[in-house]
Enzyme design. Structure first.
Site, PDB file in Angstrom:
ATOM      1  N   ARG A  49      -1.455  -2.134 -18.552  1.00 46.66           N
ATOM      2  CA  ARG A  49      -2.614  -1.590 -18.505  1.00 46.66           C
ATOM      3  C   ARG A  49      -2.884  -0.608 -17.640  1.00 46.66           C
ATOM      4  O   ARG A  49      -2.418  -0.652 -16.240  1.00 46.66           O
ATOM      5  CB  ARG A  49      -4.016  -2.466 -18.219  1.00 46.66           C
ATOM      6  CG  ARG A  49      -4.278  -3.774 -19.058  1.00 46.66           C
ATOM      7  CD  ARG A  49      -5.395  -4.317 -18.875  1.00 46.66           C
ATOM      8  NE  ARG A  49      -6.421  -3.323 -19.285  1.00 46.66           N
ATOM      9  CZ  ARG A  49      -6.953  -3.333 -20.660  1.00 46.66           C
ATOM     10  NH1 ARG A  49      -6.089  -4.341 -21.748  1.00 46.66           N
ATOM     11  NH2 ARG A  49      -8.024  -2.757 -20.984  1.00 46.66           N
ATOM     12  N   THR A 108      -4.192   6.517 -21.407  1.00 45.26           N
ATOM     13  CA  THR A 108      -3.925   5.181 -21.071  1.00 45.26           C
ATOM     14  C   THR A 108      -2.533   4.718 -21.248  1.00 45.26           C
ATOM     15  O   THR A 108      -1.922   5.488 -22.262  1.00 45.26           O
ATOM     16  CB  THR A 108      -4.699   4.018 -21.726  1.00 45.26           C
ATOM     17  OG1 THR A 108      -4.651   4.148 -23.061  1.00 45.26           O
ATOM     18  CG2 THR A 108      -6.205   4.307 -20.961  1.00 45.26           C
ATOM     19  N   ASP A 128      -7.502  13.770 -24.227  1.00 40.25           N
ATOM     20  CA  ASP A 128      -7.510  12.586 -23.814  1.00 40.25           C
ATOM     21  C   ASP A 128      -6.720  11.963 -24.912  1.00 40.25           C
ATOM     22  O   ASP A 128      -7.176  11.681 -25.839  1.00 40.25           O
ATOM     23  CB  ASP A 128      -8.641  11.904 -23.601  1.00 40.25           C
ATOM     24  CG  ASP A 128      -8.638  10.651 -23.169  1.00 40.25           C
ATOM     25  OD1 ASP A 128      -7.829   9.782 -23.433  1.00 40.25           O
ATOM     26  OD2 ASP A 128      -9.843  10.107 -22.698  1.00 40.25           O
ATOM     27  N   TYR A 152       0.926  -1.204  -0.087  1.00 40.28           N
ATOM     28  CA  TYR A 152      -0.157   0.038  -0.138  1.00 40.28           C
ATOM     29  C   TYR A 152       0.908   1.305  -0.028  1.00 40.28           C
ATOM     30  O   TYR A 152       1.927   1.324   0.843  1.00 40.28           O
ATOM     31  CB  TYR A 152      -0.855  -0.075   1.086  1.00 40.28           C
ATOM     32  CG  TYR A 152      -2.546  -0.389   0.815  1.00 40.28           C
ATOM     33  CD1 TYR A 152      -3.073   0.608   0.003  1.00 40.28           C
ATOM     34  CD2 TYR A 152      -2.979  -1.425   1.479  1.00 40.28           C
ATOM     35  CE1 TYR A 152      -4.360   0.283  -0.555  1.00 40.28           C
ATOM     36  CE2 TYR A 152      -4.207  -1.725   1.032  1.00 40.28           C
ATOM     37  CZ  TYR A 152      -5.008  -0.746   0.163  1.00 40.28           C
ATOM     38  OH  TYR A 152      -6.176  -1.311  -0.210  1.00 40.28           O
ATOM     39  N   LYS A 207      -2.165   1.170 -24.962  1.00 41.35           N
ATOM     40  CA  LYS A 207      -2.648   1.120 -26.294  1.00 41.35           C
ATOM     41  C   LYS A 207      -1.549   1.316 -27.213  1.00 41.35           C
ATOM     42  O   LYS A 207      -0.739   0.309 -27.094  1.00 41.35           O
ATOM     43  CB  LYS A 207      -3.780   2.212 -26.466  1.00 41.35           C
ATOM     44  CG  LYS A 207      -5.018   1.834 -25.671  1.00 41.35           C
ATOM     45  CD  LYS A 207      -6.247   2.740 -26.003  1.00 41.35           C
ATOM     46  CE  LYS A 207      -7.396   2.712 -25.325  1.00 41.35           C
ATOM     47  NZ  LYS A 207      -7.566   3.274 -24.068  1.00 41.35           N
ATOM     48  N   GLU A 251      -0.604   4.820  -0.275  1.00 37.37           N
ATOM     49  CA  GLU A 251      -1.448   5.973  -0.685  1.00 37.37           C
ATOM     50  C   GLU A 251      -0.643   7.372  -0.199  1.00 37.37           C
ATOM     51  O   GLU A 251       0.118   7.298   0.637  1.00 37.37           O
ATOM     52  CB  GLU A 251      -2.675   6.042   0.206  1.00 37.37           C
ATOM     53  CG  GLU A 251      -3.599   4.756  -0.342  1.00 37.37           C
ATOM     54  CD  GLU A 251      -4.924   4.537   0.309  1.00 37.37           C
ATOM     55  OE1 GLU A 251      -5.155   3.365   0.895  1.00 37.37           O
ATOM     56  OE2 GLU A 251      -5.521   5.749   0.979  1.00 37.37           O
TER      57      GLU A 251
END
Ligand code: DSN
Length: 488
Positions: free
Chosen positions: A291, A282, A253, A76, A285, A78
């Protein structure tokens, strides 16, 4: 351009080591859940044996894929680099800092945030960062407060409501925009008062004068450019001028075409980074990474984007941030520029192959990595065409075309993309042959009725077509193997 430099990303040079790693990994997985090991092997076999033309997919290198299978998955973290809500994040800090540095250097951006798990996460971080910068921060100042937690219930209600109905304008889904650009069923269409711009109904191209008129009338706080199914380049300098006229924040985007930006195929007015306030993408692609998503921002928006967690996100996927760093390092290699240019050249060859065989294309061609075929020219719906192609070993996705008479489910279009097969080493001749095979399948497909009458899904594929096309596709695939030398 050497095929070797393009396929370098597939890891042929370390195939033997990667084979050992995957064999060992599959053995370990097999000992716990053999069906997952089987499905994993089968997925590779299926990807190897089909012509993958889905515009949003690619093949990541073994280096990228292997990076995701580590103990960073368990951590973790954060917060942000050096400022975490959890202890023992020193190695995650290294990973996140490297991924952000590669992103900044690759795209020439002042700031990069690599935590978003996906494109929609990246867009949500961007939207809320814009709202935080443009609405929340000045509202707080006006109320004489530094932090939202310092406000009274009543003041917070006022400020919160002022963020809830701001205006956003993006490209409509049926003309090639993305559902996160203000499509009503998506959260972006619900949290914003939205309006959409489209394309010229005759040419299919963006009409900048029409966009400017719509923006002048609607006066959005956020103007979004970018697309999922628009086969043409966008002049981002012009879009920025339009945004500036009404004081809108300009967001791009670039999820689909980030690889073409990274590979310097899109430069000058076609490179969104110097023109937009915020750019999202992203990473999986045309950029050919794991991903995930990332956000680039100007100095003005960087502080708010940096608060993506806790604003929108929880714990980052540290193993994926590590893989983003590896993929971005790959994209900074000279070979990636050759790859990106080949992606554009190959899309062009595919479009030319369709045009010379009289197949109808939206906008008549392409100048990016997408080709959008209007399958009504074959008397089919997108759904029928997609299924017939899949039967023949050609993997595509059906897609709406502008003013689509068949709606977003059955559609009238098939979207093709060149990034994945270019990664395998396909060149212009192979893409022309792909166009020939697609036309052969669609010319031999007839719509069929269902038990209750006419159907938009049923079809009859001419006898022998699927076998014939699969055999022809196998020749192309065998000559351009996926992960050459990788054996399980
Ligand atoms: N699913 C991606 C695409 O195909 O364009 C974007 O959401």
């Amino acid at each position: 351009m050497s095929a070797e430099s393009i396929t370098a990303g597939l890891g042929a040079e370390y195939a033997a080591t990667a084979s050992e790693a995957y064999r060992a990994a599959l053995q370990v997985i097999e000992s716990v859940e053999p069906r997952i090991a089987d499905a994993t092997r089968k997925e590779l076999a299926d990807q190897r044996d089909s012509l993958k033309l889905i515009a949003s997919e690619n093949y990541a290198s073994p280096a990228v894929l292997l990076t995701m299978g580590t103990w960073f998955s368990d951590k973790y973290a954060e917060g942000t680099i050096g400022h975490r809500f959890y202890a023992a994040c020193q190695n995650v800090d290294t990973v996140e800092a490297l991924a952000a540095e590669h992103a900044r250097e690759l795209f020439g951006a002042p700031y990069a945030y690599v935590q978003p798990h996906s494109g929609i996460d990246a867009n949500l971080v961007a939207y809320w960062a814009i709202l935080a910068t443009r609405i929340e921060a000045p509202g707080l100042a006006e109320m004489g407060a530094k932090h939202v937690n310092d406000l009274s219930e009543a003041d917070w209600e006022t400020l919160r409501n002022s963020m809830g109905n701001q205006r956003l304008m993006g490209m409509s889904l049926d003309t090639g925009g993305h559902l996160t650009h203000g499509f009503r069923p998506n959260i972006s269409g619900k949290m914003f008062h939205q309006r959409q711009y489209g394309t010229d109904p005759t040419t299919g191209f963006i009409d900048y004068d029409a966009v400017a008129a719509a923006v002048r009338e609607f006066k959005p706080l956020v103007l979004v450019a970018g697309y999922s199914a628009y086969p043409r380049r966008v002049n981002f300098a012009k879009m920025r001028e339009i945004a500036d006229e009404v004081g809108a924040t300009f967001m791009v985007d670039m999820a689909h075409f980030a690889g073409l930006v990274a590979g310097k195929v899109f430069t000058g007015d076609e490179d969104p980074v110097p023109h937009a306030h915020v750019v999202t993408t992203t990473t999986h692609k045309s950029l050919r990474g794991p991903r995930g998503g990332l956000v680039l921002a100007t100095e003005e928006y960087a502080p708010a984007v940096d608060k993506g967690c806790p604003m929108v996100l929880g714990g980052p996927l540290s193993h994926v941030m590590a893989a983003k760093a590896v993929a971005l390092a790959e994209a900074r290699q000279p070979a990636f520029r050759q790859y990106a240019q080949a992606v554009a050249d190959n899309a062009q060859a595919l479009a030319d192959g369709f045009v010379k065989r009289d197949a109808g294309l939206v906008t008549g061609g392409t100048d990016n990595h997408i080709v959008l075929l209007d399958v009504t020219s074959f008397g089919l719906t997108g759904r029928q065409a997609e299924s017939a192609l899949l039967d023949s070993g050609i993997v595509t996705n059906r897609n709406a075309i502008p003013a689509d008479p068949n709606g977003a489910w059955y559609t009238s279009g098939i979207r093709f993309g060149s990034p994945a097969l270019t990664t395998r080493g396909f060149g212009a001749d192979e893409f022309d042959r792909v166009a020939e095979l697609v036309v052969e399948v669609l010319s031999n497909t007839q719509p069929a009725a269902g038990p209750n009458g006419p159907s938009k899904a049923k079809y009859i594929l001419g006898e022998g077509t699927a076998d014939r096309v699969r055999a022809a596709a196998a020749e192309l695939l065998d000559a351009n193997p996926l992960y050459p030398g990788l054996t399980l």
